[in-house]
Design an enzyme around this catalytic site. Structure first.
Site, mmCIF file in Angstrom:
data_model
loop_
_atom_site.group_PDB
_atom_site.id
_atom_site.type_symbol
_atom_site.label_atom_id
_atom_site.label_comp_id
_atom_site.label_asym_id
_atom_site.label_seq_id
_atom_site.Cartn_x
_atom_site.Cartn_y
_atom_site.Cartn_z
ATOM 1 N N CYS A 221 3.273 -3.574 -0.467
ATOM 2 C CA CYS A 221 3.394 -2.373 -1.098
ATOM 3 C C CYS A 221 1.914 -1.713 -1.319
ATOM 4 C CB CYS A 221 4.119 -2.307 -2.312
ATOM 5 S SG CYS A 221 4.120 -1.012 -3.271
ATOM 6 N N CYS B 124 1.188 -0.068 -4.443
ATOM 7 C CA CYS B 124 1.126 -1.150 -5.439
ATOM 8 C C CYS B 124 -0.200 -1.589 -5.470
ATOM 9 C CB CYS B 124 1.956 -2.286 -5.307
ATOM 10 S SG CYS B 124 3.895 -2.018 -5.498
#
Length: 159
Positions: free
Chosen positions: A60, A63
């Site tokens: 991600c 993230c």
């Protein structure tokens, strides 16, 4: 006698320098809980601190940005370490998937906030700059939570 005094001063100086470095290191990074989710919840209840669950994945991009930019901000790090118990939930693990399902997390990163009694307070989806996130967390820090009820799916499976 002089050698003993110099040795004592040297040892004292080294201990003081080491203590300072440990204090600086602990404030330069967020103290994510190391251990199981169940142990984390027990510890948070015992310490009576609000909880933040950080749902993330290694693949991600946002993230990684949250980790590298937001969670390294010294002001936010100091605030989080003093006021929250924080647990990283890797959604690529079986335990992480189970926790994500429990809170109906489907966007990454997502930060879920719980009160000290592990009741649901709210969530933040996506990337947030450190100052914005800190202001939002300060607003919600003492908020009482409620039992989380997962939203009902609007789609039904057809066979």
């Amino acid at each position: 006698m002089r050698i003993k005094l110099m040795l004592l001063l040297g040892v004292t100086f080294v201990m003081f320098a080491s203590y300072t470095n440990v204090a600086e290191i602990s404030q330069s990074q967020v103290n994510f809980y190391k251990g199981s989710y169940d142990d984390f919840l027990r510890e948070a209840k015992k310490l009576k601190k609000p909880i933040m669950l950080d749902f993330w994945a290694s693949w991600c991009g946002p993230c990684k940005k949250l980790e590298n930019e937001t969670f390294t901000n010294p002001n936010l790090v100091t605030y989080l370490n003093a006021n929250y118990m924080i647990y990283k939930v890797d959604i690529d693990s079986f335990d992480g998937m189970s926790i994500a399902d429990r809170f109906a997390v489907d966007v990454y990163p997502t930060l879920v906030l719980l009160d000290p009694k592990t009741k649901y307070v709210g969530r933040y989806r996506g990337f947030f700059p450190a100052d914005y996130l800190r202001n939002e967390l300060e607003k919600n820090k003492n908020q009482k939570g409620k039992r989380f009820v997962a939203p009902k799916s609007s789609t039904t499976a057809s066979l």
